[in-house]
Design a protein around this motif. Structure first.
Motif, PDB file in Angstrom:
ATOM      1  N   THR A   6       0.851  -1.192   0.000  1.00 29.40           N
ATOM      2  CA  THR A   6       0.000   0.000   0.000  1.00 29.40           C
ATOM      3  C   THR A   6       0.879   1.230   0.000  1.00 29.40           C
ATOM      4  O   THR A   6       1.689   1.425   0.904  1.00 29.40           O
ATOM      5  N   ILE A  52      -7.757   7.784 -11.653  1.00 32.69           N
ATOM      6  CA  ILE A  52      -9.000   7.741 -10.887  1.00 32.69           C
ATOM      7  C   ILE A  52      -9.577   9.137 -10.780  1.00 32.69           C
ATOM      8  O   ILE A  52      -8.857  10.114 -10.573  1.00 32.69           O
ATOM      9  N   GLU A 105     -14.906   8.658  -8.103  1.00 31.56           N
ATOM     10  CA  GLU A 105     -14.893   7.206  -8.309  1.00 31.56           C
ATOM     11  C   GLU A 105     -14.584   6.422  -7.038  1.00 31.56           C
ATOM     12  O   GLU A 105     -14.883   5.249  -6.961  1.00 31.56           O
ATOM     13  N   LYS A 106     -13.937   7.065  -6.074  1.00 32.87           N
ATOM     14  CA  LYS A 106     -13.606   6.420  -4.808  1.00 32.87           C
ATOM     15  C   LYS A 106     -12.625   5.261  -4.955  1.00 32.87           C
ATOM     16  O   LYS A 106     -11.685   5.118  -4.189  1.00 32.87           O
ATOM     17  N   GLU A 107     -12.869   4.342  -5.886  1.00 36.50           N
ATOM     18  CA  GLU A 107     -12.002   3.172  -6.034  1.00 36.50           C
ATOM     19  C   GLU A 107     -11.980   2.731  -7.489  1.00 36.50           C
ATOM     20  O   GLU A 107     -13.001   2.811  -8.189  1.00 36.50           O
ATOM     21  N   LYS A 108     -10.793   2.272  -7.940  1.00 34.13           N
ATOM     22  CA  LYS A 108     -10.666   1.750  -9.294  1.00 34.13           C
ATOM     23  C   LYS A 108      -9.699   0.581  -9.277  1.00 34.13           C
ATOM     24  O   LYS A 108      -8.703   0.607  -8.551  1.00 34.13           O
ATOM     25  N   ARG A 109     -10.010  -0.450 -10.072  1.00 30.27           N
ATOM     26  CA  ARG A 109      -9.192  -1.658 -10.078  1.00 30.27           C
ATOM     27  C   ARG A 109      -8.720  -2.005 -11.490  1.00 30.27           C
ATOM     28  O   ARG A 109      -9.393  -1.736 -12.463  1.00 30.27           O
ATOM     29  N   LYS A 152      -5.188  -1.642  -7.265  1.00 26.62           N
ATOM     30  CA  LYS A 152      -6.373  -0.917  -6.822  1.00 26.62           C
ATOM     31  C   LYS A 152      -5.958   0.462  -6.354  1.00 26.62           C
ATOM     32  O   LYS A 152      -4.967   0.624  -5.648  1.00 26.62           O
ATOM     33  N   THR A 179      -7.521   4.126  -4.621  1.00 25.96           N
ATOM     34  CA  THR A 179      -8.631   4.816  -3.976  1.00 25.96           C
ATOM     35  C   THR A 179      -8.368   6.310  -3.976  1.00 25.96           C
ATOM     36  O   THR A 179      -7.219   6.751  -4.085  1.00 25.96           O
ATOM     37  N   ASP A 238      -9.696   9.643  -1.726  1.00 21.53           N
ATOM     38  CA  ASP A 238     -10.465  10.168  -0.612  1.00 21.53           C
ATOM     39  C   ASP A 238     -10.296  11.682  -0.588  1.00 21.53           C
ATOM     40  O   ASP A 238      -9.259  12.189  -0.163  1.00 21.53           O
ATOM     41  N   SER A 293      -4.725   9.623  -1.885  1.00 23.77           N
ATOM     42  CA  SER A 293      -4.964   8.466  -2.736  1.00 23.77           C
ATOM     43  C   SER A 293      -4.093   7.321  -2.237  1.00 23.77           C
ATOM     44  O   SER A 293      -2.926   7.528  -1.883  1.00 23.77           O
TER      45      SER A 293
END
Lengths: 118, 111
Positions: B20, B50, B54-58, B63, B65, B67, B73
């Motif tokens: 992360t 992103i 969108e909050k989240e993309k994979r 992945k 995020t 915020d 991010s």
């Protein structure tokens, strides 16, 4: 597609000598960028071209650096004279447009030209 | 001034674990954040983009995020592999939209 092509990949010169870097962007990409990257740092913009016009060169040290993009395709970045602090990687990138209005535009980078000034 | 900040300390993780990486931005509100990968001696390569809503993309094992409250991010690599070892750069267009600004990058080593 060949991608963004830069040359030379490596250049070693003595201080006060001139040096030039060449970039061929992706075909059809109107916007061309020159970035400077020092070791352990992110790329920093030097100059941006829209076709053949330099529209953002505020970060280019104009006393020794110059750039051109004749005919809106290839570009050359020149340093004369080079100083020890110019040792870095010079990255060229291109894109279809800019981020104005969306921020979704992504850049395609070349492999970079690594300059060492002795 | 507008800033993008990444943890400059290298991240070392074991193969198979989730990595992360963090990107924080200050003094502006980008509509998009982009993530690039850079291998030694190569230029950055685009990975993911992103949008703020969108909050989240994979994408496969990746992945991202976004915020907007935390102005942050997060970039995740699941089931990490040694081939994922590289420097990862966070970037966004400034308010003028004419320059893509990068963070310093975070070096990831998977062993």
């Amino acid at each position: 597609e060949a991608g963004v092509v830069q040359s030379p990949r490596y250049k070693i010169i003595e201080k006060k000598q001139p040096v030039a870097f060449w970039c061929n962007p992706i075909s059809g990409h109107n916007t061309l960028y020159w970035y400077l990257q020092n070791l352990g740092q992110g790329p920093e913009l030097l100059i941006r071209y829209e076709n053949e016009e330099a529209v953002d060169d505020s970060q280019l040290p104009k006393d020794r650096f110059s750039a051109e993009r004749l005919k809106g395709v290839d570009s050359t970045l020149k340093i004369q004279p080079a100083e020890l602090g110019d040792s870095a990687v010079y990255l060229c990138a291109s894109s279809l447009g800019t981020g104005a209005g969306s921020g979704a535009n992504v850049l395609t980078f070349g492999a970079g030209s690594r300059l060492t000034v002795l | 001034s507008q800033k993008i900040e990444q943890n400059s300390e290298a991240l070392n993780i074991q193969e198979g674990k989730t990595a992360t990486l963090t990107c924080n931005y200050t003094n502006y509100s980008p509509a998009y954040l982009q993530w690039y990968r850079q291998d030694p001696g190569r230029g950055p390569v685009f990975l993911l983009l992103i949008r703020e809503n969108e909050k989240e993309k994979r994408k496969e094992r990746l992945k991202v995020t976004f915020d907007t409250t935390l102005k942050q991010s997060l970039f995740h690599i699941t089931a990490s592999q040694p081939a994922d070892s590289a420097t990862y750069l966070c970037a966004s267009w400034g308010n003028s939209g004419y320059a893509l600004n990068f963070g310093k990058g975070t070096s990831l080593l998977v062993t």
